[in-house]
Design a protein around this motif. Structure first.
Motif, short mmCIF file in Angstrom:
data_model
loop_
_atom_site.label_atom_id
_atom_site.label_comp_id
_atom_site.label_asym_id
_atom_site.label_seq_id
_atom_site.Cartn_x
_atom_site.Cartn_y
_atom_site.Cartn_z
N TYR A 93 57.89 43.01 44.84
CA TYR A 93 58.15 43.37 46.24
C TYR A 93 59.62 43.14 46.58
N ILE A 94 60.17 44.03 47.38
CA ILE A 94 61.58 43.94 47.77
C ILE A 94 61.67 43.87 49.30
N PRO A 95 62.10 42.72 49.86
CA PRO A 95 62.22 42.61 51.32
C PRO A 95 63.55 43.18 51.82
N LYS A 96 63.50 43.90 52.94
CA LYS A 96 64.68 44.45 53.59
C LYS A 96 64.76 43.88 55.00
N ARG A 97 65.88 43.26 55.33
CA ARG A 97 66.00 42.59 56.62
C ARG A 97 66.46 43.56 57.69
N SER A 98 65.77 43.51 58.85
CA SER A 98 66.16 44.32 60.01
C SER A 98 66.98 43.49 60.99
N ASN A 99 66.48 42.31 61.33
CA ASN A 99 67.21 41.38 62.18
C ASN A 99 66.71 39.98 61.88
N MET A 100 66.93 39.06 62.78
CA MET A 100 66.58 37.66 62.53
C MET A 100 65.08 37.46 62.32
N TRP A 153 60.93 33.67 49.59
CA TRP A 153 61.97 33.58 48.56
C TRP A 153 63.32 34.05 49.10
N LEU A 154 63.29 35.11 49.92
CA LEU A 154 64.54 35.63 50.48
C LEU A 154 65.24 34.58 51.33
N LYS A 155 64.44 33.73 51.98
CA LYS A 155 65.00 32.67 52.83
C LYS A 155 65.26 31.39 52.05
N ASN A 156 65.11 31.47 50.70
CA ASN A 156 65.33 30.31 49.83
C ASN A 156 64.44 29.12 50.24
N ASP A 157 63.24 29.44 50.66
CA ASP A 157 62.30 28.40 51.06
C ASP A 157 61.26 28.20 49.97
N GLU A 158 60.46 27.16 50.10
CA GLU A 158 59.44 26.81 49.12
C GLU A 158 58.09 27.36 49.56
N VAL A 159 57.43 28.12 48.69
CA VAL A 159 56.15 28.74 49.02
C VAL A 159 55.09 27.69 49.37
N LEU A 160 55.11 26.57 48.68
CA LEU A 160 54.11 25.52 48.91
C LEU A 160 54.16 24.98 50.34
N ASN A 161 55.31 25.12 51.00
CA ASN A 161 55.42 24.65 52.38
C ASN A 161 54.57 25.47 53.35
N TYR A 162 54.14 26.65 52.91
CA TYR A 162 53.40 27.55 53.78
C TYR A 162 51.90 27.58 53.45
N VAL A 163 51.48 26.76 52.51
CA VAL A 163 50.06 26.68 52.17
C VAL A 163 49.36 25.83 53.22
N ASP A 164 48.23 26.30 53.72
CA ASP A 164 47.51 25.58 54.76
C ASP A 164 47.04 24.21 54.25
N ASP A 165 47.01 23.24 55.17
CA ASP A 165 46.59 21.88 54.81
C ASP A 165 45.19 21.85 54.22
#
Length: 268
Positions: free
Chosen positions: A181-188, A210-222
């Motif tokens: 998958y390829i993300p394309k940014r429109s705005n913020m 990944w585009l935001k250089n964040d960690e996927v595990l941070n978004y996994v539900d508790d």
């Protein structure tokens, strides 16, 4: 009955059933705010009993049940209408939120469509089901007591800040697919993701993380984390004394129901 069953925040609960006669009415009376799901296998059986059958129709219904977006659910409905207008009318009378993932609430963290867990439990207690009531309950108690302890001990070896191993394995497979998958940014706040069709878990979201250089595990539900798993199994079913040490009851003893022989005389 209302006094026997007390569940706070009923909207967080989902019950699955085969919708036996009177069951939904009972829920409306006792637990009016819970959600309901209908086993898709029973839905197929009812569809067949209504006079609509065939592998093509079966596949069309499963496709509608398994799809994860409302747009694709509507497309499945169109396909079903073209296959059999009467079967489509029969199915349209069923509430989509009770049998299609596309309409499920996001509050329950489970999207199952079958009653496999019940079947597994029934097999789990297969030997106990032929015993008397007290022996049945004792056997189930022993089975659950040891199983809960086994799961608790297993989870103690896991990293408390991690997610459960099976979920982590599934997430790794999804992350591998997200590479397409390829993300394309429109705005913020807005992005367009180019790639294959979307599914659950969402590969589009992973590509943006990944585009935001964040960690996927941070978004996994508790719900899927080791800490939650350990809390589920932290309580124990405690051992109890044998029946010789139970308090004596002043009530008369319970006897099994009378046996009725319905065979007519002269017939074997």
């Amino acid at each position: 009955m209302n006094d026997l069953i007390e569940i706070e925040e009923q909207y967080l609960w989902t019950f699955m059933s085969d919708k036996k006669k009177g069951l939904i009415e009972a829920f409306d009376l006792v637990l009016p705010d819970v959600s309901h799901r209908f086993y898709v296998r029973y839905l197929l059986n009812n569809l067949k009993r209504a006079g609509y059958s065939g592998m093509t129709l079966k596949n069309a219904l499963w496709k509608a049940a398994s799809t994860t977006t409302i747009d694709r659910f509507d497309t499945c409905g169109t396909d079903l209408f073209e296959l059999d207008k009467d079967a489509y009318a029969w199915l349209s009378a069923k509430v989509p939120s009770e049998w299609s993932r596309s309409h499920f609430s996001s509050l329950p963290k489970c999207d199952i469509l079958l009653n496999n867990q019940c079947e597994v439990f029934n097999k789990f207690i297969l030997d106990a089901r032929n015993k008397s009531i007290v022996k049945l309950l004792e056997t189930i108690k022993h089975l659950l007591m040891t199983r809960i302890n086994s799961n608790r001990k297993k989870a103690e070896k896991w990293n408390l800040n991690d997610i459960c191993p099976t979920i982590k394995k599934n997430l790794a497979k999804t992350m591998k697919k997200a590479a397409n998958y390829i993300p394309k940014r429109s705005n913020m706040w807005n992005y367009e993701v180019i790639g294959p069709v979307e599914g659950v878990p969402c590969k589009h979201a992973i590509s943006l993380i990944w585009l935001k250089n964040d960690e996927v595990l941070n978004y996994v539900d508790d719900f899927y984390k080791v800490d939650t798993y350990q809390k589920i199994y932290e309580a124990s079913i405690l051992p109890m004394n044998g029946s010789d040490f139970w308090p004596k009851s002043s009530n008369p003893p319970q006897f099994p129901p009378s046996y009725l022989n319905n065979k007519k005389k002269g017939k074997k």
